[in-house]
Design an enzyme around this catalytic site. Structure first.
Site: not given
Ligand code: GRF
Length: 200
Positions: A111, A152, A148, A19
């Site tokens: 994150h 996180d 890195d 997404s």
């Molecule tokens: C989000 O909360 C992102 O921060 C985490 O994965 C979730 C969604 O992933 N690391 P996507 O972009 O829908 O694949």
């Protein structure tokens, strides 16, 4: 007429539905010729990742990362696609240190919390939001940061805050944070690409 500078070539690495990838593609498409970045390559560590389907639908080159721990192979993959900036978007594997060292300053992640709180090993997906609720935090949000070789921990680039509402569940909070990610990540990437483009 001034010649248009070609946009920075961005790779998105994902593990899941993609997404955030879609939000990035939609935002850059809306900017059109004014965008500083273009997603030219998408890779996932699972062949079934929805992110790969979204990339194919947009006509973007894709690959499956056979062994995410194989740093040299990932370096070769990024080089072969002439990538200039790497964006992790829901990528759940640790990026090998050969890659983070070589791409220092040009590899970023999003994150779903306000780092430095609620990050680190095991802090992904629902667990992040459950921890925020358990701690009684008044707010959460999204963080874009440099990557890195620890989870996180890289320098923070941008954050967007959202409130924790009374009666929130991990799911309702996750949805509010994800909407913030979709606003924050695309514009942060475009701004970063604008900076990096000058040092080409
Ligand atoms: C989000 O909360 C992102 O921060 C985490 O994965 C979730 C969604 O992933 N690391 P996507 O972009 O829908 O694949």
């Amino acid at each position: 007429m001034t010649e248009r500078i070609p946009p920075l070539r961005v790779a998105v690495l994902a593990s899941g539905g993609g997404s955030n990838l879609q939000a990035i593609l939609d935002y850059l498409a809306r900017l059109g010729a004014a965008s500083a970045a273009r997603v030219t390559f998408v890779a996932a560590n699972r062949a079934g990742a929805g992110a790969l389907e979204k990339a194919r639908a947009a006509g973007i080159a894709t690959a499956v990362i056979a062994d995410p721990a194989d740093g040299p192979a990932l370096l070769r993959l990024l080089e072969s696609h002439r990538v200039e900036l790497v964006a992790l978007a829901g990528y759940l594997r640790l990026v090998p240190s050969e890659v983070t060292a070589r791409w220092r300053g040009r590899i970023v992640n999003i994150h779903p919390a306000l780092l430095p709180k609620f990050g680190g090993t095991g802090m992904y997906g629902r667990r992040v939001h459950e921890a925020v609720l358990a701690a009684g935090e008044p707010e959460s949000g999204a963080t874009v940061h440099h990557v890195d070789d620890a989870f996180d921990c890289g320098a923070i680039i941008a954050q967007e805050r959202v409130p924790v509402e009374p009666g929130d569940t991990a799911d309702s909070l996750a949805a509010r944070v994800l909407a913030a990610e979709h606003r924050l990540y695309p514009r942060t990437l475009d701004a970063l690409a604008r900076q990096l483009i000058t040092s080409r």
